[in-house]
Write a protein that holds these residues in place. Sequence first.
Motif, PDB file in Angstrom:
ATOM      1  N   GLN A 190       0.907  -1.249   0.115  1.00  0.00           N
ATOM      2  CA  GLN A 190      -0.498  -0.034  -0.069  1.00  0.00           C
ATOM      3  C   GLN A 190       0.613   1.087  -0.168  1.00  0.00           C
ATOM      4  O   GLN A 190       0.389   2.015  -0.965  1.00  0.00           O
ATOM      5  N   LYS A 191       2.126   0.923   0.321  1.00  0.00           N
ATOM      6  CA  LYS A 191       2.714   2.235   0.420  1.00  0.00           C
ATOM      7  C   LYS A 191       3.626   2.656  -0.383  1.00  0.00           C
ATOM      8  O   LYS A 191       3.592   3.874  -0.944  1.00  0.00           O
ATOM      9  N   ALA A 192       3.502   1.055  -1.525  1.00  0.00           N
ATOM     10  CA  ALA A 192       4.370   1.172  -2.591  1.00  0.00           C
ATOM     11  C   ALA A 192       3.102   2.253  -3.329  1.00  0.00           C
ATOM     12  O   ALA A 192       3.893   3.245  -4.390  1.00  0.00           O
ATOM     13  N   LEU A 193       2.326   1.729  -3.653  1.00  0.00           N
ATOM     14  CA  LEU A 193       1.232   2.155  -3.875  1.00  0.00           C
ATOM     15  C   LEU A 193       0.360   3.889  -4.020  1.00  0.00           C
ATOM     16  O   LEU A 193       0.515   4.486  -4.792  1.00  0.00           O
ATOM     17  N   ILE A 194       1.051   4.279  -3.189  1.00  0.00           N
ATOM     18  CA  ILE A 194       0.789   5.521  -2.347  1.00  0.00           C
ATOM     19  C   ILE A 194       2.150   6.418  -2.995  1.00  0.00           C
ATOM     20  O   ILE A 194       2.384   7.535  -3.461  1.00  0.00           O
ATOM     21  N   ALA A 195       3.510   6.050  -3.135  1.00  0.00           N
ATOM     22  CA  ALA A 195       4.235   6.079  -3.515  1.00  0.00           C
ATOM     23  C   ALA A 195       4.316   6.263  -4.507  1.00  0.00           C
ATOM     24  O   ALA A 195       4.602   8.473  -5.864  1.00  0.00           O
ATOM     25  N   LYS A 196       3.344   5.242  -5.993  1.00  0.00           N
ATOM     26  CA  LYS A 196       3.548   5.875  -7.171  1.00  0.00           C
ATOM     27  C   LYS A 196       2.950   6.690  -7.877  1.00  0.00           C
ATOM     28  O   LYS A 196       2.786   7.641  -8.289  1.00  0.00           O
ATOM     29  N   ALA A 197       1.602   7.476  -6.280  1.00  0.00           N
ATOM     30  CA  ALA A 197       0.407   8.289  -6.698  1.00  0.00           C
ATOM     31  C   ALA A 197       1.531   9.827  -6.578  1.00  0.00           C
ATOM     32  O   ALA A 197       1.224  10.402  -7.174  1.00  0.00           O
ATOM     33  N   LEU A 198       1.986   9.547  -5.631  1.00  0.00           N
ATOM     34  CA  LEU A 198       2.985  10.996  -5.280  1.00  0.00           C
ATOM     35  C   LEU A 198       3.759  11.193  -6.495  1.00  0.00           C
ATOM     36  O   LEU A 198       4.164  12.309  -6.842  1.00  0.00           O
ATOM     37  N   PRO A 223      -7.427   2.083   1.312  1.00  0.00           N
ATOM     38  CA  PRO A 223      -6.239   2.224   1.284  1.00  0.00           C
ATOM     39  C   PRO A 223      -6.154   1.751   2.407  1.00  0.00           C
ATOM     40  O   PRO A 223      -5.185   0.646   2.440  1.00  0.00           O
ATOM     41  N   THR A 224      -7.206   1.104   3.454  1.00  0.00           N
ATOM     42  CA  THR A 224      -6.436   0.302   4.985  1.00  0.00           C
ATOM     43  C   THR A 224      -7.134  -0.676   4.990  1.00  0.00           C
ATOM     44  O   THR A 224      -6.486  -1.704   5.729  1.00  0.00           O
TER      45      THR A 224
END
Length: 332
Positions: free
Chosen positions: A149-157, A169-170
């Motif tokens: 999930q963190k990796a996907l958020i980084a991709k969004a960032l 997301p959780t």
Amino acid sequence: MNEFIICGKNILIGYEKKPISYNLLNFNLIKNKLTVLLGSNGVGKSTLIKTISQLLPKISGDIKIYNKNIEEFSQEELSKTISVVLTDKISAGGLTVEELVSLGRQPYTGFLGKLSLNDKLLVTNAINSVKLSHKSNSFVANLSDGEKQKALIAKALVQETEIIILDEPTAFLDISAKVEILNLLRDLAQNHNKTILLSTHDIEYALKIADYLWIINNDGLFCGQTEDMILSGKIDLIFNNNLLKYNILTNTIENKFQFKKTAFLECNDDIVKILITNLLKRNGYKILAKKNDYDILIIVMSNNCFIIKNRLGEVREIEGFEEFEKVVSSNI
């Protein structure tokens, strides 16, 4: 004054022109704030998220981003405006974290995806910002759910959009990972000028971090500042039955117990009082605010010692919560 970044007017959502319901939805997404979408299963949270993100066509109504109709955005323009994180399983297990996050640069690099030095720096910074640098070269397939999930958020960032929209997301995360992800999203809105919209079932924690709430149910969509929604009682619109309610004093979702007995509690320790109150409620006792006609009177002598007096005047001294529950559940 708050600035609206996405506005929806008279929106009808559904699949293949079949509405989920015939209630028209209206909303305004506030710039640089964290907005949480709440609602029971099957009521349309994911459908609304996908409709706003242009992943599903709306049946009717108008959605505007900065006063521009969303249909007027090219795919490239939209991908530079909104980044989306869905609950769908990642099919990129053969990629490393760095490679997955790099995909977020495609709106800028084109189909070939050749990264410039600046692109690579942005990828590194995004990975660092979600505290995943130690996994940068790890395969996505080997990550925990929270790390994925963190990796996907980084991709969004790294997509460098002002708006980030996330659907559950959780979901499927343990409590520690949930709190970490939600705190990260709170930080992005508060300190990095991101406009965040997320749906979640984690109501109690969402109420702690959300600037604004959207509550969707069978009657429509209700929007407002978090504390206003709580004080007005609109928070209870989340529940589609009469079994649950929100307790503003404890910030918890409570079962609406059927009380058959009454108790008055004398306790100077706030923590012990909360514990005893919960124990009594699950055993069918309504806690009285005034010392009047009670079935039992409970006096807390210490954390582990209690005096119980019934309506007949009989008194018992009890030690330990286990023995205490035996007594109050036996209709003394």
